[in-house]
Design an enzyme around this catalytic site. Structure first.
Site, PDB file in Angstrom:
ATOM      1  N   GLU A 245       0.848  -1.196   0.000  1.00  0.00           N
ATOM      2  CA  GLU A 245       0.000   0.000   0.000  1.00  0.00           C
ATOM      3  C   GLU A 245       0.883   1.246   0.000  1.00  0.00           C
ATOM      4  OE1 GLU A 245      -3.970   1.732   2.170  1.00  0.00           O
ATOM      5  OE2 GLU A 245      -2.517   0.749   3.416  1.00  0.00           O
TER       6      GLU A 245
ATOM      7  N   HIS B 136      -6.900  -2.093  15.198  1.00  0.00           N
ATOM      8  CA  HIS B 136      -7.007  -1.299  13.970  1.00  0.00           C
ATOM      9  C   HIS B 136      -6.867  -2.198  12.736  1.00  0.00           C
ATOM     10  CE1 HIS B 136      -6.201   2.492  11.597  1.00  0.00           C
ATOM     11  NE2 HIS B 136      -5.599   1.610  10.806  1.00  0.00           N
ATOM     12  N   GLU B 137      -5.807  -2.995  12.707  1.00  0.00           N
ATOM     13  CA  GLU B 137      -5.536  -3.811  11.511  1.00  0.00           C
ATOM     14  C   GLU B 137      -6.590  -4.898  11.321  1.00  0.00           C
ATOM     15  OE1 GLU B 137      -3.468  -2.434   9.669  1.00  0.00           O
ATOM     16  OE2 GLU B 137      -2.482  -1.194  11.181  1.00  0.00           O
TER      17      GLU B 137
END
Length: 861
Positions: free
Chosen positions: A136, A308-309
């Protein structure tokens, strides 16, 4: 700045359905060989195929139409600037399916992007390299030629050819392992077919790792991979992940779609972590916890990053943004829900109060600048993506989603989320698609309300009148004062109000959709205070009248105001003083009312603001007086807490003790300094090892008031540290040393082999943030070493961090350096703006602050 060529997305006449990919990395020569066999659909007859490709050499390429003869490509035309390659064929490829075959070679680079090498030491001390990925936003094209855009989804069949003593991982589970036919020291590892997914979420890792394994209550195998010999340090993250998967499963009401998930610690890693589907990569410090040597804040950090991930496995991976313009939604959402998840796993962390200090106020500060940007930025060229990975996309994004969740209510919010994920699973969506689903679930005008927060930058300041008949009005808040121009923007502001009789309960909710309105509050006795924005959820600042403020002060002293609101009030006033709307002296007076404050996060925010003030006043001749103010404010709580942790204390007490002792030590509080030196000596001599929570404050204190021997001892501790967390802990405080020659030594150390490339920035930042002399020295160092630093971080977001920490000297240098660092341009403008704001602030308030600090100490007449 050089003009960018207009950006064009890939043509859609040919698109992939499945990538069959086999890669063979060479961990000695740092190259890799690749074979791609992609099943593609030709929509429109064409004699060329355009794909993304960067730093890859194609050896042969051909196309086999379904049931037809192989056609060899006759030319590869690389457009390096655009990271594209055009494959030309001698005759047109006809409509229908076919297989595109490409053999290619590439480099295992050392830039922490694409397919790269990561350096590690074996337990015996031998230096080796792992091959890992970070795709990303646009670096899958460095590992294999592909259609590297988030909306061009396909399935992937991945095989890796690796040395047989290495671990090989990818998004999916292993379905076959067999010896390589030509070399029996190699294994061919084949992974199951992935679901339909975007290229930026593909991942593979080849290296040496141990793991711990668990199973979530809904049957998903979870593994945490650690460096060899450190499996124990994966247990905490495993515990969090195993609790988190069922939490999201239940929250979204959609099951996790893969059979397994791996979390792995990577030695050289630029970001904090990356949500690759089924194989999440982390910096060591965002995943590994050692029961003895990890501090409480590290545990909390790991819990948040894991939360979060894992949220992205649904929100981002199952449903993906259509283009990078909508990245903010991906990140803002995950940055909000990570707190919901940690609050579920660890209710004793009081994590939502911490959200206000860590994300909400940080976003307000940045968004008050003229050089802020709307949450939603139209991204053309993906090189602009690095610029928007900033506190606006993450922290303001998370803050407005928190406000939205509060406005809709949890039940309807979940209902809307569920229908969004179901409707768009395995597909792509834009911000508006989520608003539609939430609007249908709640019956509220979500798109209208939210576009005022995402499509225009900034936020309002709400002016609260005095009476029980509340007159409230909105104006854009600017860091330089209120916006008085003609074309003043308006927001749709969800406003809540509570009163002193029940501070935890919202008495009234309205949507302020005009510049001003009047609200009547009934049945409230005259001695009760009224507070707008209980819970500090609305994304705005509040300007209180003096009378209202007087009324709220007792609520701070006697703690009837909730911690999050005590924090919010202090933070609002601090930012109004910086904007010149009230005197800084008012804030200092307010700060003194916090003398009975027990809450860690409230102290943390207070401490942060005092740090800003202390750094501002380092340019005056009364810097010592503000240190004295800090010592006076923090001494009572310091005495109350003491150095030893007491029976029954929890996570937040440990965080508060570290904060307070560090603040007192840095400000030169004699008893704290003496005790820190004594404990440091015992620690170094091995008599009594410091508990992990006391290390940062002790290290900071002894360095700040230390000499070259102290620095040498710290560097020795750094060398001996086995844990990356301990190395980072030391790196962050080294800059506190005061002597100019030692500051130089620290800066040289920052670029040495002993510091991992991703951590150099925090060493330089520590120097820049510690003193006036440190700032100048750090800046000169960055200028002198710009080539090397820029080369290291080319285009990545670490370059923006480097600029932030060196704010004060920037303009003249960066106008020259811009052609090299376009991604950092906005950061530079924000820094320049902050410098001007600070100068104005100092000029306006310095004398009054000085007088106030002197008067505090004057004996009563």
């Amino acid at each position: 700045m050089p003009e960018r060529r207009p950006f064009v997305r890939l043509p859609t006449d040919v698109y992939p359905v499945n990538y069959g990919l086999c890669l063979k990395p060479d961990l000695i020569d740092f190259t890799f060989e690749g074979k791609l066999e992609a099943i593609v659909k030709v929509n429109l007859a064409t004699n060329q195929i355009v794909m993304n490709c960067a730093d890859i050499d194609i050896i042969t390429a051909s196309f086999v139409p379904e049931g037809g003869e192989e056609i060899n490509a006759t030319g590869f035309n690389y457009q390096n600037e655009d990271e594209k390659v055009t494959l030309s064929f001698p005759s047109a490829l006809q409509k229908g399916s076919g297989t595109l075959k490409i053999d290619f070679v590439g480099e295992l680079n050392d830039k922490m992007k694409g397919f790269y090498r990561s350096k590690y030491a074996t337990p015996a001390g031998e230096i080796r390299y792992a091959a890992v990925t970070q795709f990303e936003a646009t670096d899958a094209r460095r590992a294999f030629p592909c259609w590297d855009e988030p909306a061009i989804k396909a399935t992937f069949d991945i095989s890796l050819i690796v040395p047989k003593d290495r671990v090989a991982l990818s998004n999916m589970n292993v379905i076959d392992r067999k010896p390589h036919p030509e070399d029996d020291s190699l294994l061919e590892v084949k992974f199951a077919t992935t679901p339909i997914m975007s290229t930026y979420l593909v991942a593979f890792v080849i290296g040496e790792y141990d793991f711990v394994e668990g199973q979530s209550s809904d049957g998903v195998t979870v593994r945490v991979y650690t460096p060899t010999g450190k499996a124990e340090q994966g247990k905490f993250a495993l515990e969090v992940a195993v609790k988190t998967l069922p939490f999201y499963n239940d929250y979204f009401n959609v099951p996790y779609p893969l059979p397994k998930i791996d979390l792995i610690a990577i030695a050289d890693f630029a970001a904090g972590a990356m949500e690759n589907w089924g194989l999440v990569t982390y910096r060591e410090t965002a995943l590994l916890i050692d029961p003895k040597n990890s501090c409480s804040s590290s545990r909390q950090w790991v819990a948040l990053v894991v939360g979060h991930e894992l949220a992205h496995q649904w929100f981002g991976n199952l449903v993906t943004m259509e283009w990078w313009t909508h990245l903010w939604l991906n990140e803002g959402f995950a940055s909000w829900i990570e707190y919901l998840c940690v609050d579920h796993c660890f209710p004793d962390y009081d994590i939502w109060t911490q959200f206000v200090s860590a994300d909400y106020t940080r976003a307000l500060d940045l968004d008050a600048l003229d050089n802020s940007h709307p949450i939603e930025v139209n991204v053309g060229h993906p090189s602009e993506v690095d610029e928007i990975f900033d506190a606006i996309s993450y922290s303001k994004g998370a803050s407005v989603i928190r406000m939205l969740h509060n406005y809709i209510g949890d039940k309807d919010f979940r209902k809307g989320m569920h229908s969004y994920l179901l409707k768009f699973q395995h597909r792509n969506a834009a911000t508006e698609d989520l608003w539609d689903c939430l609007e249908q679930a709640s019956g509220k005008p979500i798109a209208l309300v939210m576009s005022s927060w995402t499509k225009q930058m900034g936020f309002p300041i709400i002016v609260q009148g005095d009476d029980r008949i509340l007159k409230i009005s909105q104006k854009k808040f600017c860091a330089s004062g209120p916006h008085n121009g003609e074309d003043c923007p308006n927001w749709m502001v969800p406003i809540s109000i509570c009163t002193g009789e029940d501070p935890g309960c919202t008495k009234l909710k309205v949507l302020l959709d005009s510049p001003e309105t009047t609200i009547t509050i009934n049945n409230i006795s005259p001695d009760q205070w009224v507070k707008i924005n209980p819970g500090t959820v609305g994304f705005y600042r509040i300007q209180y009248s003096s009378a209202m403020l007087e009324g709220l002060l007792p609520g701070i002293r006697d703690l009837t105001l909730l911690p999050v609101d005590r924090l919010g009030l202090q933070n609002d006033l601090f930012s109004l003083s910086r904007a010149g709307m009230i005197s800084t002296v008012e804030v200092l007076k307010l700060m003194e009312a916090f003398v009975n404050e027990p809450n860690y996060t409230v102290w943390s925010d207070l401490s942060c603001n005092l740090g800003v003030l202390s750094s501002l006043l380092s340019h005056t001749d009364f810097h010592e007086e503000i240190q004295e103010f800090i010592r006076d404010l923090f001494t009572p709580i310091g005495l109350k807490l003491g150095w030893e942790c007491k029976q029954g204390e929890g996570h937040l007490d440990a965080l508060l003790r570290g904060l307070v002792l560090g603040k007192l030590g840095k400000a030169g509080h004699k008893p704290t300094l003496e005790e820190a030196r004594r404990r440091f000596k015992d620690h170094v001599e091995g008599k009594q090892i410091l508990s992990a929570d006391l290390r940062s404050p002790v290290y900071l204190t002894v360095l700040k008031h230390g000499d070259s021997a102290t620095l040498d001892t710290m560097l020795k501790l750094h060398k001996q540290a086995d844990m990356q967390e301990e190395k980072n802990r030391i790196e962050r405080v080294l800059g506190a040393i005061s002597a100019p020659d030692l500051i130089q030594k620290v800066l040289t150390f920052a670029l040495s082999e002993d510091v991992r490339p991703q951590d150099t920035v925090s060493v330089i930042g520590g120097v820049a943030g510690s003193s006036k002399h440190g700032r100048k020295a750090a800046w000169k160092f960055v200028k002198d070493n710009w080539e090397e630093l820029h080369n290291r971080y080319q285009g990545g977001f670490l370059i923006s961090r480097l600029i932030k920490v060196n704010a004060p000297f920037i303009k003249q240098f960066f106008s020259k350096a811009f052609h090299q660092a376009p991604a950092a341009e906005r950061t530079v403008q924000q820094c320049c703006e902050n410098i001007l704001l600070n100068a104005a602030w100092l000029k306006r308030d310095a004398d009054d602050i000085h007088q106030y600090l002197l008067k505090r100490k004057a004996p009563p007449v």
